[in-house]
Design a protein around this motif. Structure first.
Motif, mmCIF file in Angstrom:
data_model
loop_
_atom_site.group_PDB
_atom_site.id
_atom_site.type_symbol
_atom_site.label_atom_id
_atom_site.label_comp_id
_atom_site.label_asym_id
_atom_site.label_seq_id
_atom_site.Cartn_x
_atom_site.Cartn_y
_atom_site.Cartn_z
ATOM 1 N N GLY A 51 -33.529 34.918 50.540
ATOM 2 C CA GLY A 51 -32.133 34.598 50.321
ATOM 3 C C GLY A 51 -31.797 34.412 48.858
ATOM 4 O O GLY A 51 -30.681 34.698 48.422
ATOM 5 N N ARG A 52 -32.759 33.929 48.065
ATOM 6 C CA ARG A 52 -32.539 33.794 46.624
ATOM 7 C C ARG A 52 -32.716 35.120 45.898
ATOM 8 O O ARG A 52 -32.222 35.295 44.785
ATOM 9 C CB ARG A 52 -33.505 32.757 46.040
ATOM 10 N N TRP A 53 -33.417 36.043 46.509
ATOM 11 C CA TRP A 53 -33.737 37.309 45.863
ATOM 12 C C TRP A 53 -32.635 38.346 46.050
ATOM 13 O O TRP A 53 -32.331 39.124 45.147
ATOM 14 C CB TRP A 53 -35.055 37.818 46.450
ATOM 15 N N ILE A 54 -31.976 38.359 47.223
ATOM 16 C CA ILE A 54 -31.008 39.411 47.533
ATOM 17 C C ILE A 54 -29.704 39.274 46.744
ATOM 18 O O ILE A 54 -29.213 40.270 46.193
ATOM 19 C CB ILE A 54 -30.737 39.446 49.044
ATOM 20 N N PRO A 55 -29.077 38.069 46.642
ATOM 21 C CA PRO A 55 -27.775 37.997 45.957
ATOM 22 C C PRO A 55 -27.747 38.571 44.546
ATOM 23 O O PRO A 55 -26.795 39.300 44.212
ATOM 24 C CB PRO A 55 -27.464 36.487 45.968
ATOM 25 N N PRO A 56 -28.745 38.301 43.679
ATOM 26 C CA PRO A 56 -28.679 38.923 42.343
ATOM 27 C C PRO A 56 -28.676 40.444 42.397
ATOM 28 O O PRO A 56 -28.024 41.093 41.566
ATOM 29 C CB PRO A 56 -29.941 38.389 41.647
ATOM 30 N N LEU A 57 -29.399 41.020 43.349
ATOM 31 C CA LEU A 57 -29.423 42.474 43.465
ATOM 32 C C LEU A 57 -28.058 43.018 43.878
ATOM 33 O O LEU A 57 -27.602 44.044 43.367
ATOM 34 C CB LEU A 57 -30.478 42.896 44.484
ATOM 35 N N VAL A 58 -27.403 42.313 44.819
ATOM 36 C CA VAL A 58 -26.078 42.747 45.260
ATOM 37 C C VAL A 58 -25.072 42.609 44.120
ATOM 38 O O VAL A 58 -24.235 43.503 43.891
ATOM 39 C CB VAL A 58 -25.629 41.928 46.479
ATOM 40 N N ILE A 59 -25.153 41.518 43.374
ATOM 41 C CA ILE A 59 -24.232 41.303 42.248
ATOM 42 C C ILE A 59 -24.425 42.384 41.185
ATOM 43 O O ILE A 59 -23.455 42.937 40.649
ATOM 44 C CB ILE A 59 -24.442 39.898 41.646
ATOM 45 N N TYR A 60 -25.684 42.697 40.886
ATOM 46 C CA TYR A 60 -25.959 43.742 39.901
ATOM 47 C C TYR A 60 -25.391 45.076 40.353
ATOM 48 O O TYR A 60 -24.824 45.832 39.552
ATOM 49 C CB TYR A 60 -27.463 43.864 39.681
ATOM 50 N N ARG A 61 -25.509 45.375 41.633
ATOM 51 C CA ARG A 61 -24.974 46.637 42.161
ATOM 52 C C ARG A 61 -23.456 46.661 42.077
ATOM 53 O O ARG A 61 -22.855 47.693 41.748
ATOM 54 C CB ARG A 61 -25.438 46.823 43.606
ATOM 55 N N LEU A 62 -22.813 45.539 42.389
ATOM 56 C CA LEU A 62 -21.364 45.474 42.298
ATOM 57 C C LEU A 62 -20.891 45.649 40.862
ATOM 58 O O LEU A 62 -19.902 46.361 40.606
ATOM 59 C CB LEU A 62 -20.864 44.143 42.862
ATOM 60 N N VAL A 63 -21.587 45.009 39.930
ATOM 61 C CA VAL A 63 -21.233 45.165 38.516
ATOM 62 C C VAL A 63 -21.395 46.609 38.075
ATOM 63 O O VAL A 63 -20.620 47.122 37.262
ATOM 64 C CB VAL A 63 -22.101 44.228 37.645
ATOM 65 N N ARG A 64 -22.368 47.274 38.628
ATOM 66 C CA ARG A 64 -22.624 48.670 38.280
ATOM 67 C C ARG A 64 -21.552 49.607 38.854
ATOM 68 O O ARG A 64 -21.186 50.604 38.226
ATOM 69 C CB ARG A 64 -24.002 49.062 38.828
ATOM 70 N N ILE A 65 -20.999 49.288 40.031
ATOM 71 C CA ILE A 65 -20.113 50.208 40.732
ATOM 72 C C ILE A 65 -18.637 49.874 40.557
ATOM 73 O O ILE A 65 -17.813 50.762 40.285
ATOM 74 C CB ILE A 65 -20.458 50.230 42.240
ATOM 75 N N VAL A 66 -18.267 48.606 40.724
ATOM 76 C CA VAL A 66 -16.869 48.230 40.902
ATOM 77 C C VAL A 66 -15.967 48.589 39.721
ATOM 78 O O VAL A 66 -14.847 49.086 39.931
ATOM 79 C CB VAL A 66 -16.772 46.726 41.239
ATOM 80 N N PRO A 67 -16.346 48.345 38.455
ATOM 81 C CA PRO A 67 -15.401 48.627 37.361
ATOM 82 C C PRO A 67 -14.915 50.080 37.335
ATOM 83 O O PRO A 67 -13.701 50.329 37.305
ATOM 84 C CB PRO A 67 -16.209 48.275 36.102
ATOM 85 N N LEU A 68 -15.841 51.028 37.344
ATOM 86 C CA LEU A 68 -15.435 52.433 37.314
ATOM 87 C C LEU A 68 -14.722 52.823 38.606
ATOM 88 O O LEU A 68 -13.731 53.571 38.584
ATOM 89 C CB LEU A 68 -16.661 53.318 37.097
ATOM 90 N N TYR A 69 -15.197 52.313 39.714
ATOM 91 C CA TYR A 69 -14.565 52.563 41.008
ATOM 92 C C TYR A 69 -13.135 52.044 41.012
ATOM 93 O O TYR A 69 -12.194 52.730 41.463
ATOM 94 C CB TYR A 69 -15.403 51.895 42.093
#
Length: 502
Positions: A51-69
Motif C-alpha cells: 500500500g505504501r509502494w503503489i501510490p507513488p507509482l500512480v502519482i508519477y504516472r499521473l504527473v507523466r500523463i495528465v499535463p499533456l493530456y
C-alpha cells in the motif's frame, strides 16, 4: 465493391489491432519497471508495504500523463472548434462546423470530468467510443485501469518468488492469477459475442454497433494483450536475472526453432490482417440491420449485407480470437528480440534502429494530437473527397508530418520539462529516504558494531538495500569494497532509470 474489399484495404481495418500491440508492450514494460522498483527487504512483503509502494507509482504516472493530456483535451474542446469556425466562416457556411464538431464539444461540456478520472470508457455507459468526449482517449482509460491492477499481480508474483526462490515464473501466484484473468477475458468475449450478436467487421450494422457500445473500449475485452504482456514480462525477468535466454528453452537447433517461431507469428498476423479479404463484397448494413453472418438476438431479422459471405461461426471465431491471436503473435516477436536468439537478433537490429528513437519519444504526443489534426483537415474541406491511392498516400504523409511537428512542439514546451522536473522530485525523495535509513542504521549500536572500522565514521547506504547485507564479524577485517549478494555497490538500477527498449 471498392478498396475495402481488396487486400490493400485490409490494412485500414487492421489498424484497430495497434491498440492490442500498445497494451501488450505496456503490460510487458509494467512488469520490468514495477519489479525494479519493488521494496527489496524481506520485511516489506506485507500488504501494508504494498500500500505504501503503489501510490507513488500512480502519482508519477499521473504527473507523466495528465499535463499533456489535459492541454490536448482543452485544445480539442475549446480552441480547435474556434479555429475551425473562424476559418470556415470565411470560405464556407458555419453549418459545416456544426455538422462536424459541435456534437463533440457538447459531449465535453457534460462529460469532460470522466476523462480526468480515466473512466470515459465506462461513463457515459453503453455508448460507442466515438460518441464520447475526446473519443480516442478511451485507450488511456483502459491502460490506466489495467495499470492499477498490474501491481497486485506483480506483487503476488514477487511475493511467491521471495517465499519460494526455486519456483519457476509460471508457478507463482501472480502468473497463475494473470493467466486466469486472461482466460476470463477470452471467455467473456466468447459469451458476449454469441449472446449479444457482436461482430468485429466494420460494415455489419447493428452487430458492430453493439460491439463498439458494449465491448470495444472495455478492459474485459482489451485486457488480453495486457495480460499476455505481463506473462511475457514475468518470463523475461526470470531469465534475464539468471542470464538465461531462448537457448535455455529451445532444443539444440535454436536456429530451426527460431525460424518456426517467426513463421508461426507471421502466419498468424497474415491471417488476422488479410483473412477478411472479400468479406465486404456486399453493401454495408444500415444502422439497424443485422447481417446474416452473426448470431443475431431472438426476433431480429437478418439480411444479406456486410460480412454475409461468412458463416455465423466463422464470424464468431474471428471476433473472439483475432485480438488474442494478434497479441500472441506480437509477443512471439518480442520474445525472440529479447532472448538474443539468432533470428531475434535480425529482428532486433531492424526494430531497434536509431532512426526510430526520436519518433518513439514523440509518440505519446502524436497519439494525442493526431485526431485533432485529422478532424481539422477533413472538416475544413468544402467538398467531398474522392478516394484514390495517390490522394490517400499524400494525405497520410501530410497528416503525419504535421502531427509529429505539433508533437515536437508540445513535447518541448510541456512533456520534457515535466519529465525532468518529476525525475528531480524522485531523486530528492530517494535521497531523503536513504538519508533517513542511513541515520537509523548509523545510530543503532548493534548495527554499528558489525560494520568495518573504516565505515563506522561516515558510510553510504547501498542501493541494493540493507536486507542484502550479510553482516559477519569477520567482515570487520575485510575491505570496505565488499559485495552484497554477488553484486557490488550500486549494481541495482536506480529508481528513476528508464527501461531500455529491446
Amino acid at each position: 465493391r471498392g478498396v475495402t474489399s481488396t487486400s490493400l484495404g485490409q490494412f485500414l481495418f487492421a489498424a484497430r489491432f495497434s491498440v492490442d500491440t500498445f497494451l501488450l508492450v505496456s503490460g510487458f514494460l509494467a512488469v520490468l519497471v514495477l519489479l525494479k522498483r519493488l521494496p527489496t527487504s524481506s520485511g516489506n512483503n506485507s500488504l501494508g508495504a504494498m500500500g505504501r509502494w503503489i501510490p507513488p507509482l500512480v502519482i508519477y504516472r499521473l504527473v507523466r500523463i495528465v499535463p499533456l493530456y489535459g492541454i490536448c483535451l482543452v485544445f480539442w474542446w475549446q480552441l480547435a472548434p474556434l479555429l475551425l469556425y473562424v476559418g470556415n466562416s470565411i470560405t464556407a457556411p458555419p453549418a459545416l462546423w456544426d455538422y462536424g464538431w459541435h456534437h463533440s464539444t457538447e459531449l465535453c461540456n457534460e462529460w469532460w470530468w470522466t476523462n480526468v478520472l480515466f473512466i470515459n470508457n465506462w461513463v457515459p455507459f453503453n455508448r460507442a467510443e466515438m460518441d464520447t468526449c475526446f473519443f480516442h482517449s478511451w485507450y488511456l482509460a483502459v491502460d490506466m485501469q489495467l495499470f492499477l491492477l498490474a501491481p497486485l499481480l506483480i506483487w503476488a508474483h514477487y511475493h511467491s518468488l521471495q517465499r519460494h526462490p526455486d519456483q519457476k515464473w509460471y508457478q507463482t501466484r501472480g502468473s497463475r492469477a494473470t493467466l486466469l484473468l486472461l482466460l476470463t477475458s477470452i471467455s467473456s468475449v466468447a459469451y458476449l459475442t454469441h449472446n449479444r450478436g457482436w461482430s468485429a467487421n466494420s460494415f455489419d450494422g447493428q452487430a458492430v454497433v453493439r460491439f463498439h457500445q458494449e465491448g470495444y473500449d472495455k478492459p474485459y475485452v482489451r485486457a488480453q494483450g495486457y495480460f499476455i504482456g505481463i506473462l511475457l514480462g514475468m518470463w523475461y525477468h526470470e531469465h534475464h536475472e539468471k542470464q538465461q535466454g531462448l537457448k535455455s528453452l529451445q532444443p539444440r537447433n535454436s536456429i530451426l526453432g527460431t525460424r518456426v517461431a517467426v513463421g508461426v507469428a507471421l502466419v498468424v498476423l497474415t491471417i488476422v490482417i488479410f483473412g477478411r479479404t472479400g468479406v465486404y463484397n456486399h453493401r454495408p448494413c444500415e444502422y439497424n440491420e443485422w447481417p446474416s453472418s452473426v448470431f443475431a438476438p431472438l426476433h431480429q431479422q437478418t439480411t444479406v449485407c456486410g460480412s454475409s459471405d461468412w458463416s455465423p461461426w466463422l464470424n464468431y471465431l474471428y471476433t473472439v480470437t483475432s485480438g488474442f491471436l494478434w497479441s500472441a503473435a506480437v509477443a512471439i516477436i518480442i520474445f525472440l528480440c529479447v532472448s538474443d536468439s539468432e533470428g531475434g537478433r535480425t529482428i532486433n537490429v531492424i526494430l531497434s534502429h536509431p532512426i526510430f528513437v526520436p519518433f518513439s519519444k514523440l509518440s505519446f504526443g502524436a497519439y494525442l494530437v493526431h485526431p485533432i489534426i485529422t478532424s481539422i483537415w477533413t472538416l475544413s474541406s468544402t467538398q467531398k473527397m474522392q478516394y484514390s491511392d495517390v490522394n490517400f498516400a499524400m494525405t497520410y504523409m501530410s497528416i503525419c508530418v504535421v502531427t509529429f511537428a505539433m508533437s515536437l512542439l508540445l513535447s518541448l514546451l510541456v512533456e520534457f520539462p515535466i519529465m525532468s522536473f518529476s525525475r528531480r522530485i524522485l531523486e530528492h525523495y530517494r535521497s531523503a529516504k536513504e538519508d533517513t535509513e542511513l541515520s537509523a542504521y548509523h545510530d543503532d549500536p548493534e548495527t554499528r558494531s558489525l560494520l568495518p572500522t573504516s565505515e563506522k565514521n561516515g558510510f553510504h547506504l547501498p542501493k541494493d538495500g540493507w536486507e542484502n547485507v550479510s553482516f559477519d564479524p569477520s567482515d570487520q577485517k575485510k575491505s570496505s569494497n565488499r559485495e552484497f549478494s554477488g553484486k557490488p555497490y550500486g549494481s541495482m538500477l536506480s529508481l528513476d532509470e528508464e527501461v531500455k527498449p529491446f
